[in-house]
Design a protein around this motif. Structure first.
Motif, PDB file in Angstrom:
ATOM      1  N   ALA A   1     -46.463  -7.937   8.573  1.00 43.81           N
ATOM      2  CA  ALA A   1     -45.085  -7.854   9.137  1.00 43.81           C
ATOM      3  C   ALA A   1     -44.259  -8.418   8.112  1.00 43.81           C
ATOM      4  CB  ALA A   1     -44.905  -8.775  10.405  1.00 43.81           C
ATOM      5  N   ALA A   2     -44.161  -8.147   7.008  1.00 44.34           N
ATOM      6  CA  ALA A   2     -43.499  -8.440   5.825  1.00 44.34           C
ATOM      7  C   ALA A   2     -42.099  -8.425   5.798  1.00 44.34           C
ATOM      8  CB  ALA A   2     -44.046  -7.668   4.447  1.00 44.34           C
ATOM      9  N   ALA A   3     -41.522  -7.453   6.785  1.00 44.59           N
ATOM     10  CA  ALA A   3     -39.860  -7.173   6.727  1.00 44.59           C
ATOM     11  C   ALA A   3     -39.508  -7.851   7.975  1.00 44.59           C
ATOM     12  CB  ALA A   3     -39.669  -5.579   7.087  1.00 44.59           C
ATOM     13  N   GLY A   4     -40.343  -8.627   8.854  1.00 45.53           N
ATOM     14  CA  GLY A   4     -39.750  -9.267   9.896  1.00 45.53           C
ATOM     15  C   GLY A   4     -39.186 -10.841   9.508  1.00 45.53           C
ATOM     16  N   GLY A   5     -38.786 -11.330  10.619  1.00 44.81           N
ATOM     17  CA  GLY A   5     -37.880 -12.700  10.372  1.00 44.81           C
ATOM     18  C   GLY A   5     -38.917 -13.687   9.680  1.00 44.81           C
ATOM     19  N   VAL A   6     -40.170 -13.866   9.873  1.00 43.93           N
ATOM     20  CA  VAL A   6     -40.945 -14.903   9.248  1.00 43.93           C
ATOM     21  C   VAL A   6     -41.317 -14.148   7.770  1.00 43.93           C
ATOM     22  CG1 VAL A   6     -42.777 -16.380   9.221  1.00 43.93           C
ATOM     23  CG2 VAL A   6     -41.516 -15.910  11.200  1.00 43.93           C
ATOM     24  N   GLY A   7     -41.756 -13.062   7.893  1.00 40.59           N
ATOM     25  CA  GLY A   7     -42.513 -12.325   6.765  1.00 40.59           C
ATOM     26  C   GLY A   7     -41.587 -12.030   5.700  1.00 40.59           C
ATOM     27  N   VAL A   8     -40.335 -11.764   6.004  1.00 40.25           N
ATOM     28  CA  VAL A   8     -39.330 -11.480   4.697  1.00 40.25           C
ATOM     29  C   VAL A   8     -39.137 -12.621   3.942  1.00 40.25           C
ATOM     30  CG1 VAL A   8     -37.229 -11.833   6.139  1.00 40.25           C
ATOM     31  CG2 VAL A   8     -37.113 -10.184   3.964  1.00 40.25           C
ATOM     32  N   LEU A   9     -39.106 -13.919   4.456  1.00 36.87           N
ATOM     33  CA  LEU A   9     -38.903 -15.052   3.882  1.00 36.87           C
ATOM     34  C   LEU A   9     -40.145 -15.549   3.213  1.00 36.87           C
ATOM     35  CD1 LEU A   9     -37.159 -17.199   6.636  1.00 36.87           C
ATOM     36  CD2 LEU A   9     -35.962 -16.194   4.559  1.00 36.87           C
ATOM     37  N   ALA A  10     -41.238 -15.464   3.804  1.00 33.77           N
ATOM     38  CA  ALA A  10     -42.670 -15.586   3.354  1.00 33.77           C
ATOM     39  C   ALA A  10     -42.707 -14.698   2.097  1.00 33.77           C
ATOM     40  CB  ALA A  10     -43.643 -15.487   4.250  1.00 33.77           C
ATOM     41  N   CYS A  11     -42.529 -13.734   1.917  1.00 32.51           N
ATOM     42  CA  CYS A  11     -42.714 -12.774   0.986  1.00 32.51           C
ATOM     43  C   CYS A  11     -41.976 -13.194  -0.303  1.00 32.51           C
ATOM     44  CB  CYS A  11     -42.097 -11.316   1.200  1.00 32.51           C
ATOM     45  SG  CYS A  11     -43.224 -10.288   2.208  1.00 32.51           S
ATOM     46  N   GLN A  12     -40.590 -13.668  -0.014  1.00 32.32           N
ATOM     47  CA  GLN A  12     -40.048 -14.406  -1.154  1.00 32.32           C
ATOM     48  C   GLN A  12     -40.439 -15.620  -1.803  1.00 32.32           C
ATOM     49  OE1 GLN A  12     -35.472 -12.840  -0.482  1.00 32.32           O
ATOM     50  NE2 GLN A  12     -36.449 -12.788   1.459  1.00 32.32           N
ATOM     51  N   LEU A  13     -40.598 -16.538  -0.878  1.00 33.36           N
ATOM     52  CA  LEU A  13     -41.242 -17.678  -1.277  1.00 33.36           C
ATOM     53  C   LEU A  13     -42.607 -17.500  -1.954  1.00 33.36           C
ATOM     54  CD1 LEU A  13     -40.653 -19.697   2.135  1.00 33.36           C
ATOM     55  CD2 LEU A  13     -39.231 -20.098  -0.170  1.00 33.36           C
ATOM     56  N   ALA A  14     -43.268 -16.636  -1.415  1.00 34.15           N
ATOM     57  CA  ALA A  14     -44.723 -16.177  -2.231  1.00 34.15           C
ATOM     58  C   ALA A  14     -44.450 -15.646  -3.674  1.00 34.15           C
ATOM     59  CB  ALA A  14     -45.484 -15.235  -1.419  1.00 34.15           C
ATOM     60  N   LEU A  15     -43.622 -14.694  -3.876  1.00 33.85           N
ATOM     61  CA  LEU A  15     -42.875 -14.088  -5.145  1.00 33.85           C
ATOM     62  C   LEU A  15     -42.430 -15.418  -6.026  1.00 33.85           C
ATOM     63  CD1 LEU A  15     -41.292 -11.120  -3.920  1.00 33.85           C
ATOM     64  CD2 LEU A  15     -43.231 -11.017  -5.461  1.00 33.85           C
ATOM     65  N   ARG A  16     -41.696 -16.434  -5.459  1.00 32.46           N
ATOM     66  CA  ARG A  16     -41.171 -17.522  -6.330  1.00 32.46           C
ATOM     67  C   ARG A  16     -42.273 -18.504  -6.714  1.00 32.46           C
ATOM     68  NH1 ARG A  16     -35.789 -19.012  -5.882  1.00 32.46           N
ATOM     69  NH2 ARG A  16     -36.324 -21.223  -6.155  1.00 32.46           N
ATOM     70  N   ALA A  17     -43.448 -18.467  -6.040  1.00 33.82           N
ATOM     71  CA  ALA A  17     -44.456 -19.289  -6.386  1.00 33.82           C
ATOM     72  C   ALA A  17     -45.260 -18.360  -7.580  1.00 33.82           C
ATOM     73  CB  ALA A  17     -45.378 -19.444  -5.174  1.00 33.82           C
ATOM     74  N   GLY A  18     -44.850 -17.368  -7.682  1.00 36.88           N
ATOM     75  CA  GLY A  18     -45.541 -16.191  -9.017  1.00 36.88           C
ATOM     76  C   GLY A  18     -46.640 -15.251  -8.455  1.00 36.88           C
ATOM     77  N   ALA A  19     -46.736 -15.389  -7.136  1.00 34.39           N
ATOM     78  CA  ALA A  19     -47.878 -14.365  -6.608  1.00 34.39           C
ATOM     79  C   ALA A  19     -47.320 -12.912  -6.639  1.00 34.39           C
ATOM     80  CB  ALA A  19     -48.331 -15.002  -5.272  1.00 34.39           C
ATOM     81  N   THR A  20     -48.340 -12.119  -6.529  1.00 36.96           N
ATOM     82  CA  THR A  20     -48.200 -10.848  -6.319  1.00 36.96           C
ATOM     83  C   THR A  20     -48.160 -10.539  -4.992  1.00 36.96           C
ATOM     84  OG1 THR A  20     -49.177  -9.888  -8.466  1.00 36.96           O
ATOM     85  CG2 THR A  20     -48.887  -8.366  -6.750  1.00 36.96           C
ATOM     86  N   VAL A  21     -47.232  -9.912  -4.242  1.00 31.13           N
ATOM     87  CA  VAL A  21     -47.310  -9.642  -2.782  1.00 31.13           C
ATOM     88  C   VAL A  21     -47.356  -8.180  -2.451  1.00 31.13           C
ATOM     89  CG1 VAL A  21     -45.894 -10.266  -0.710  1.00 31.13           C
ATOM     90  CG2 VAL A  21     -45.845 -11.709  -2.662  1.00 31.13           C
ATOM     91  N   ILE A  22     -48.342  -7.808  -1.409  1.00 33.26           N
ATOM     92  CA  ILE A  22     -48.448  -7.024  -0.727  1.00 33.26           C
ATOM     93  C   ILE A  22     -48.173  -7.107   0.664  1.00 33.26           C
ATOM     94  CG2 ILE A  22     -50.082  -4.995  -0.031  1.00 33.26           C
ATOM     95  CD1 ILE A  22     -51.899  -5.641  -2.323  1.00 33.26           C
ATOM     96  N   GLY A  23     -47.160  -6.124   1.194  1.00 35.95           N
ATOM     97  CA  GLY A  23     -46.628  -6.439   2.571  1.00 35.95           C
ATOM     98  C   GLY A  23     -46.600  -5.221   3.674  1.00 35.95           C
ATOM     99  N   THR A  24     -47.145  -5.622   4.556  1.00 28.06           N
ATOM    100  CA  THR A  24     -47.394  -4.506   5.695  1.00 28.06           C
ATOM    101  C   THR A  24     -46.121  -4.295   6.411  1.00 28.06           C
ATOM    102  OG1 THR A  24     -48.002  -5.632   7.484  1.00 28.06           O
ATOM    103  CG2 THR A  24     -49.783  -5.040   5.943  1.00 28.06           C
TER     104      THR A  24
END
Length: 305
Positions: free
Chosen positions: A150-173
């Motif tokens: 749920a990468a585009a949802g309310g929690v997911g969209v924030l989590a994706c960007q926080l994970a990217l800031r940590a340096g991770a590669t992010v795959i989002g459903t």
């Protein structure tokens, strides 16, 4: 008189109504906030549906609804010195937020950064805490590839960007309609549903962590992809695959400093928090039907204006 959303009995959105009552008064150590926007969260409808969520939060109809709010301080209780009348603030108060006024302990609200919109601030408390705490729980780094449900949802969209800031590669459903949006954030989007594991494997041979914000399918896919249970965190399917070591870290471990930091990142434009749709308070039933239908981009909020 002031309006607030009432849960008349457990059930679907039809149990929500708008009622009128006297304006609440701030007691010692409290402030009254004239609410401008109140965010919706999936936990809200889990509560008014009844069952485990209602029991967890001790919801007994008739009662109020909603948690997230933003607005302006319009009354100070005795002993409050950190806020002034007219301060723009945001925060959360379970089963009280969807109203013209909310009275809250002065230690539980945050001054809104000027560049953060009231709509964003009014939708941030639950989603922001959940995203911050769940991402932090995995200790992500440049060595990680994380699957986020749920990468585009309310929690997911924030989590994706926080994970990217940590340096991770992010795959989002996400639904295909949101794929271009996610690509613009730096996320590698995949459609959810049957065949998810194969679609992820077509992107990368290795997934090292997973964050579940929509349900059991993300957990099942992560395990099939070889992610250890200890590196899977869920807030949406607690108890699923018990014994696999899956963690269940949510917003309860994030504090106001974490939420303030996230708010400042959004205000600075370093993290995006889209508002999918704004409904007037009187259309609260329609707002929840829209939320429950899924396929959202960001947050849904109620306006009391």
């Amino acid at each position: 008189m002031a309006r607030y959303v009432l849960i008349d009995e457990f059930g679907g959105p039809e149990v929500l109504s708008i009622v009128h009552d006297e304006q609440p008064q701030a007691g010692r150590g409290e402030v009254r906030v004239r609410v401008l926007f109140a965010g919706l969260n999936p936990v809200d409808y889990k509560i008014f549906h009844g069952g485990p969520a209602a029991a967890r939060y001790e919801a007994v109809p008739p009662c109020g609804n909603g948690n997230d709010f933003s607005g302006v301080v319009d009354e100070l209780g005795d002993g409050v010195t950190d806020f002034q009348l007219g301060d723009a603030v945001f925060g959360g108060k379970r089963m009280n937020a969807q109203a013209d006024y909310v009275v809250v302990d002065a230690t539980r609200i945050i001054k809104k950064p000027a560049a953060l919109t009231f709509e964003q601030a009014g939708s941030l408390d639950i989603a922001g805490r959940a995203a911050w705490a769940s991402v932090a729980s995995l200790g992500l780094s440049v060595d990680d590839t994380v699957l986020i449900g749920a990468a585009a949802g309310g929690v997911g969209v924030l989590a994706c960007q926080l994970a990217l800031r940590a340096g991770a590669t992010v795959i989002g459903t996400a639904s295909p309609v949101n794929h271009d949006f996610l690509r613009g954030l730096g996320v590698l989007p995949v459609a959810y549903g049957d065949g998810l594991v194969d679609r992820v494997r077509a992107i990368t041979p290795s997934v090292t962590a997973a964050l579940d914000y929509n349900g059991a399918a993300t957990i099942d896919a992560a395990l099939e992809l070889g992610v250890p249970g200890a590196r899977i965190n869920t807030i949406a399917a607690r108890g699923h695959r018990a014994g696999a070591g899956i963690t269940e870290v949510g917003g309860q471990v994030a504090d106001l400093r974490d939420l303030q930091t996230l708010a400042e990142l959004i205000a600075a434009g370093e993290i995006v928090l889209p508002i999918d749709r704004v409904f007037p308070l009187e259309q609260v039933q329609d707002a929840y039907r829209y939320l429950m239908a899924g396929h959202l981009r960001g947050k849904v909020v109620l306006s009391t204006r």
